[in-house]
Design an enzyme around this catalytic site. Sequence first.
Site, short mmCIF file in Angstrom:
data_model
loop_
_atom_site.label_atom_id
_atom_site.label_comp_id
_atom_site.label_asym_id
_atom_site.label_seq_id
_atom_site.Cartn_x
_atom_site.Cartn_y
_atom_site.Cartn_z
N THR A 17 1.67 -3.91 1.93
CA THR A 17 1.43 -2.85 2.91
C THR A 17 1.98 -1.53 2.37
O THR A 17 2.87 -1.53 1.52
CB THR A 17 2.10 -3.16 4.27
OG1 THR A 17 1.79 -2.14 5.22
CG2 THR A 17 3.62 -3.28 4.17
N ASN A 19 2.73 0.64 4.86
CA ASN A 19 3.27 1.13 6.13
C ASN A 19 4.71 0.61 6.29
O ASN A 19 4.94 -0.56 6.57
CB ASN A 19 2.36 0.61 7.26
CG ASN A 19 2.80 1.12 8.62
OD1 ASN A 19 3.97 1.35 8.87
ND2 ASN A 19 1.84 1.28 9.52
N GLU A 46 -10.62 -1.17 1.11
CA GLU A 46 -10.56 -1.33 2.56
C GLU A 46 -11.94 -1.71 3.08
O GLU A 46 -12.83 -0.88 3.16
CB GLU A 46 -10.03 -0.08 3.25
CG GLU A 46 -9.59 -0.44 4.66
CD GLU A 46 -8.92 0.69 5.42
OE1 GLU A 46 -8.20 1.48 4.80
OE2 GLU A 46 -9.16 0.77 6.63
N ASP A 75 -3.46 -7.16 9.44
CA ASP A 75 -4.38 -6.17 9.98
C ASP A 75 -4.27 -6.22 11.50
O ASP A 75 -4.17 -7.29 12.08
CB ASP A 75 -5.82 -6.43 9.53
CG ASP A 75 -6.64 -5.15 9.65
OD1 ASP A 75 -6.47 -4.27 8.79
OD2 ASP A 75 -7.40 -5.01 10.64
N PHE A 151 5.31 3.67 15.59
CA PHE A 151 4.26 4.37 14.84
C PHE A 151 2.92 4.21 15.56
O PHE A 151 2.80 3.49 16.56
CB PHE A 151 4.15 3.82 13.41
CG PHE A 151 3.58 2.42 13.33
CD1 PHE A 151 4.37 1.32 13.62
CD2 PHE A 151 2.25 2.21 12.98
CE1 PHE A 151 3.85 0.03 13.55
CE2 PHE A 151 1.73 0.92 12.91
CZ PHE A 151 2.53 -0.17 13.20
N ASP A 154 1.83 3.49 19.41
CA ASP A 154 3.00 3.05 20.19
C ASP A 154 3.29 3.94 21.41
O ASP A 154 3.62 3.42 22.47
CB ASP A 154 4.26 2.96 19.29
CG ASP A 154 4.29 1.66 18.50
OD1 ASP A 154 3.49 0.75 18.78
OD2 ASP A 154 5.15 1.56 17.59
N LYS A 175 10.72 -4.16 20.55
CA LYS A 175 9.28 -4.21 20.27
C LYS A 175 8.92 -5.59 19.70
O LYS A 175 7.91 -6.18 20.07
CB LYS A 175 8.86 -3.09 19.29
CG LYS A 175 7.37 -3.11 19.00
CD LYS A 175 6.89 -2.01 18.06
CE LYS A 175 5.41 -2.23 17.70
NZ LYS A 175 4.90 -1.32 16.69
N HIS A 180 2.41 -8.09 19.12
CA HIS A 180 1.34 -8.85 18.47
C HIS A 180 1.73 -9.23 17.04
O HIS A 180 1.55 -10.35 16.60
CB HIS A 180 0.08 -7.99 18.48
CG HIS A 180 0.31 -6.57 18.00
ND1 HIS A 180 1.19 -5.72 18.64
CD2 HIS A 180 -0.15 -5.88 16.93
CE1 HIS A 180 1.23 -4.58 17.99
NE2 HIS A 180 0.42 -4.64 16.95
N ARG A 181 2.29 -8.26 16.31
CA ARG A 181 2.64 -8.48 14.90
C ARG A 181 3.77 -9.51 14.79
O ARG A 181 3.68 -10.43 13.97
CB ARG A 181 3.10 -7.14 14.27
CG ARG A 181 3.56 -7.24 12.82
CD ARG A 181 3.67 -5.88 12.20
NE ARG A 181 2.42 -5.15 12.37
CZ ARG A 181 2.24 -4.17 13.25
NH1 ARG A 181 3.24 -3.74 14.00
NH2 ARG A 181 1.06 -3.60 13.36
P1 IMP Z 1 -3.93 -1.42 10.39
O1 IMP Z 1 -5.37 -1.36 9.96
O2 IMP Z 1 -3.43 -2.82 10.59
O3 IMP Z 1 -3.01 -0.59 9.57
O4 IMP Z 1 -3.83 -0.82 11.87
C1 IMP Z 1 -4.78 0.07 12.34
C2 IMP Z 1 -4.14 1.13 13.17
O5 IMP Z 1 -3.74 0.57 14.40
C3 IMP Z 1 -2.91 1.76 12.56
O6 IMP Z 1 -3.24 2.91 11.82
C4 IMP Z 1 -2.11 2.15 13.77
O7 IMP Z 1 -2.47 3.44 14.16
C5 IMP Z 1 -2.55 1.16 14.82
N1 IMP Z 1 -1.55 0.11 14.97
C6 IMP Z 1 -1.49 -1.09 14.35
N2 IMP Z 1 -0.42 -1.77 14.76
C7 IMP Z 1 0.22 -0.97 15.63
C8 IMP Z 1 1.41 -1.11 16.37
O8 IMP Z 1 2.16 -2.09 16.30
N3 IMP Z 1 1.70 -0.08 17.18
C9 IMP Z 1 0.93 1.03 17.29
N4 IMP Z 1 -0.16 1.22 16.61
C10 IMP Z 1 -0.52 0.22 15.78
#
Ligand code: IMP
Length: 196
Positions: A17, A19, A46, A75, A151, A154, A175, A180-181
Amino acid sequence: MKSKGRFPRGRVAFFVTSNIHKFNEARQVLAKYKVAAAMLKIETTEIQDDNIEKIAKATATEAAKKCSLPVIVEDAGLFIEALNGFPGPYSSYVYRTIGTKGILKLMKNTKKRNAHFQSAVAFCSPEEPPRCFHGRTEGKISLEARGNLGFGFDPVFEPSASHGKTFAEMIMIEKNKHSHRAEALRKFVRWYTSTF
Ligand code: IMP
């Protein structure tokens, strides 16, 4: 030193990642199971798909091949009921373009504010096909952005179990109780520690 020997030798998960927030959340969840987390930044294609599991699996497969290591990739997406599940798998693009302000604008005057986050954690080793673990958090889109932690979306997402707090008003440990994560990662790490 206190931390010496905290993790059994070899118990490490390589999380692909870029992030840092995702990585820190994962690190905290995995540490509870005595698995250390390492952050790997690897360029991957991607892919666009309606299904976050497919996206996570494709990225994990590509990353495992590139670095010749077993890796995890996550994801996630925000699915808003009144918008027929939008932005869903396109959450990253939508966040980059219209952001939380744009979501609040789209939801202006909308009473039905139910939404959920979904997470897919894919594990892949260079020798095996990927497998996937899922997590989901039910909640709603708040009326205004609140909080400055976390982030992405949120500040505008209130999980149902949080008594009105948005994710951005919670410290990470809180959190992780609801997210979900964290749910998907707990499923992954239970399988991982019972398999390896
Ligand atoms: P990604 O493709 O998994 O990086 O997630 C897509 C987008 O969903 C990210 O750019 C975030 O803006 C949003 N996102 C994913 N997970 C979270 C979270 O736990 N909190 C808030 N926004 C999230």
